[in-house]
Design an enzyme around this catalytic site. Structure first.
Site, PDB file in Angstrom:
ATOM      1  N   ASP A  33      26.899  -8.143   8.407  1.00 22.71           N
ATOM      2  CA  ASP A  33      26.515  -7.060   8.655  1.00 22.71           C
ATOM      3  C   ASP A  33      26.197  -6.338   7.438  1.00 22.71           C
ATOM      4  OD1 ASP A  33      28.045  -3.882  10.331  1.00 22.71           O
ATOM      5  OD2 ASP A  33      26.022  -4.535   9.850  1.00 22.71           O
ATOM      6  N   VAL A 119      35.623 -11.462  10.322  1.00 25.27           N
ATOM      7  CA  VAL A 119      36.449 -10.467  10.285  1.00 25.27           C
ATOM      8  C   VAL A 119      37.073 -10.526  11.406  1.00 25.27           C
ATOM      9  CG1 VAL A 119      36.722  -7.692   9.740  1.00 25.27           C
ATOM     10  CG2 VAL A 119      35.076  -9.110   8.412  1.00 25.27           C
TER      11      VAL A 119
HETATM   12  N1  APR Z   1      24.324 -15.557   7.435  1.00 18.50           N
HETATM   13  C1  APR Z   1      24.937 -16.182   8.507  1.00 18.50           C
HETATM   14  N2  APR Z   1      26.316 -16.030   8.712  1.00 18.50           N
HETATM   15  C2  APR Z   1      26.976 -15.395   7.927  1.00 18.50           C
HETATM   16  C3  APR Z   1      26.387 -14.661   6.857  1.00 18.50           C
HETATM   17  C4  APR Z   1      24.900 -14.823   6.614  1.00 18.50           C
HETATM   18  N3  APR Z   1      24.549 -14.120   5.507  1.00 18.50           N
HETATM   19  N4  APR Z   1      27.394 -14.070   6.216  1.00 18.50           N
HETATM   20  C5  APR Z   1      28.646 -14.207   7.303  1.00 18.50           C
HETATM   21  N5  APR Z   1      28.115 -15.178   8.208  1.00 18.50           N
HETATM   22  C6  APR Z   1      29.090 -15.536   9.204  1.00 18.50           C
HETATM   23  C7  APR Z   1      30.804 -15.581   8.919  1.00 18.50           C
HETATM   24  O1  APR Z   1      31.039 -16.875   8.231  1.00 18.50           O
HETATM   25  C8  APR Z   1      31.117 -15.707  10.300  1.00 18.50           C
HETATM   26  O2  APR Z   1      31.072 -16.954  10.631  1.00 18.50           O
HETATM   27  O3  APR Z   1      29.027 -14.819  10.127  1.00 18.50           O
HETATM   28  C9  APR Z   1      30.223 -14.759  11.255  1.00 18.50           C
HETATM   29  C10 APR Z   1      30.708 -13.588  11.593  1.00 18.50           C
HETATM   30  O4  APR Z   1      31.539 -13.051  10.465  1.00 18.50           O
HETATM   31  P1  APR Z   1      31.470 -11.465  10.176  1.00 18.50           P
HETATM   32  O5  APR Z   1      30.487 -11.081   9.713  1.00 18.50           O
HETATM   33  O6  APR Z   1      32.614 -11.071   9.670  1.00 18.50           O
HETATM   34  O7  APR Z   1      31.300 -10.582  11.592  1.00 18.50           O
HETATM   35  P2  APR Z   1      32.313 -10.571  12.841  1.00 18.50           P
HETATM   36  O8  APR Z   1      33.493 -11.586  12.711  1.00 18.50           O
HETATM   37  O9  APR Z   1      31.792 -10.432  13.893  1.00 18.50           O
HETATM   38  O10 APR Z   1      33.081  -9.000  12.394  1.00 18.50           O
HETATM   39  C11 APR Z   1      32.368  -7.786  12.355  1.00 18.50           C
HETATM   40  O11 APR Z   1      32.942  -7.398  10.358  1.00 18.50           O
HETATM   41  O12 APR Z   1      31.203  -6.960   8.784  1.00 18.50           O
HETATM   42  C12 APR Z   1      31.971  -6.454   9.495  1.00 18.50           C
HETATM   43  O13 APR Z   1      30.651  -4.370   9.994  1.00 18.50           O
HETATM   44  C13 APR Z   1      31.130  -5.607  10.559  1.00 18.50           C
HETATM   45  O14 APR Z   1      33.204  -4.514  11.253  1.00 18.50           O
HETATM   46  C14 APR Z   1      32.240  -5.650  11.590  1.00 18.50           C
HETATM   47  C15 APR Z   1      32.805  -6.926  11.394  1.00 18.50           C
END
Ligand code: APR
Length: 339
Positions: A33, A119
């Site tokens: 995000d 997360v």
């Molecule tokens: N490109 C591709 N994948 C990514 C990237 C990137 N730049 N950054 C992180 N990821 C991967 C992570 O390794 C994970 O496997 O995206 C997947 C989802 O991780 P998160 O971003 O933490 O999302 P999520 O688990 O759905 O949690 C959402 O986290 O960032 C906050 O605002 C968001 O509150 C929400 C929560």
């Protein structure tokens, strides 16, 4: 290929839409995000503020702004709480709603991160399986190129038992050009689970396996080997024998309609070895049948090629789940099938 699993930073992808793993406010956060908002610039947040948030399992679309993509589809995955709170259904809904939005906006390509697997704590291997199954279901009835972006290798986990079995099979069979033929001749036999019920394959001697296969002549292979059909004709005969449709076959092999058209209509078109093996997996061919299909386009399986050894392992063990195979190939740093 319709479905690709790649390791990449999703913000660097040039496809028509990328999906953001957002939270209910849609006002940004960490993880993917944060990366998407940072790369898109402030206008993305401005547009998100007009959307009034997003329910878990739902999806909303915005422009891509400074990103290489035209759209960003924001979806909110479930927080993992052990699997008893409808998490799987909500995660499936994220993919379905996002794909529907991409289709509505005429996108021919879309990229997903592994939603909820960061997360939000959804176990990465389960998150990958939900992603693959839900996207594959959509692709059975829709033409689109979909990327699952695996950001870290842990996301592409295979079971320790499978990893150990494949490692041992490679050790037993890999012809290392520097050291010559491996001595052991044991093979795993799919029908030989041990009687203790531990569910593990046990090894039988290669000779016993050869006698087993030798005694039961493979009628299909006998029939096919008497013909000198080309790849396309052989493929169509196998499809007919296996009782599936052409569409089911190329979809299951994760081969695009365009590639299928070339195979069937361009006389001199030669599919890659990877594509031929993907069809063998889709048709659930035996090792010998696969070798015959490969031979119609001049390919063989080699003992000095780890990719081939791993494919042989899965054919012998009658494991035809293309994504289990790809997770294993990925784990051994080999090219994936149809990806
Ligand atoms: N490109 C591709 N994948 C990514 C990237 C990137 N730049 N950054 C992180 N990821 C991967 C992570 O390794 C994970 O496997 O995206 C997947 C989802 O991780 P998160 O971003 O933490 O999302 P999520 O688990 O759905 O949690 C959402 O986290 O960032 C906050 O605002 C968001 O509150 C929400 C929560």
């Amino acid at each position: 290929m319709p479905l690709h699993i790649i390791r990449q930073d999703i913000t660097k992808l040039k496809c028509e839409a990328i999906v953001n793993a957002a939270n209910n406010t849609l006002l940004g956060g960490g993880g993917v995000d944060g990366a998407i908002h940072k790369a898109a610039g402030g206008k993305l947040l401005e547009e998100c503020k007009t959307l009034g948030g997003c329910d878990t399992g739902d999806a909303k679309i915005t422009k891509g702004y400074n990103l290489l993509c035209k759209y960003v589809i924001h979806t909110v995955g479930p927080i993992w709480r052990g699997g008893q709170f409808n998490e799987k259904a909500l995660l499936e809904s994220c993919y379905r709603k996002s794909l529907t939005l991409a289709k509505l906006h005429g996108c021919e390509s879309v990229a997903f991160p592994l939603i909820s697997s960061g997360v939000y704590g959804y176990p990465k291997d389960r998150a990958l399986s939900v992603a693959v199954d839900t996207i594959s279901e959509f692709l059975f009835d829709n033409e689109m190129t979909v990327y699952i972006v695996v950001f870290d290798k842990e996301a592409y986990e295979i079971s320790e038992e499978l990893f150990d079995d494949v490692t041992e099979y490679i050790d037993d069979n890999y012809l290392d050009e520097r050291f010559g033929w491996q001595t052991k001749t044991e093979h795993y036999n799919p029908s030989c689970f041990d009687t203790e019920g531990e569910g593990r394959y046990y090894k039988i001697d290669c000779q016993e396996l050869a006698e087993m296969f030798g005694e039961v002549p493979n009628k299909l292979i006998d029939m096919l080997s008497k013909m000198d059909d080309n790849f396309a004709v052989t493929l169509l005969k196998l499809i007919d024998i296996k009782g599936i449709t052409e569409v089911e076959c190329y979809k299951k092999a994760n081969v695009s309609k365009q590639t299928w058209y070339k195979i069937m209509n361009e006389k001199n078109y030669k599919p890659s070895k990877n594509t031929v093996i993907a069809f063998a997996i889709a048709l659930e061919l035996s090792l010998e049948e696969t070798k015959h299909l490969l031979s119609t386009v001049g390919f063989t399986l080699s003992k000095s090629n780890k990719f081939d050894i791993i494919i042989e392992y899965f054919l012998l063990n009658k494991e035809y789940n293309i994504f289990t195979i790809n997770e294993t190939l990925f784990k051994f740093d080999q090219v994936c099938l149809g990806m």
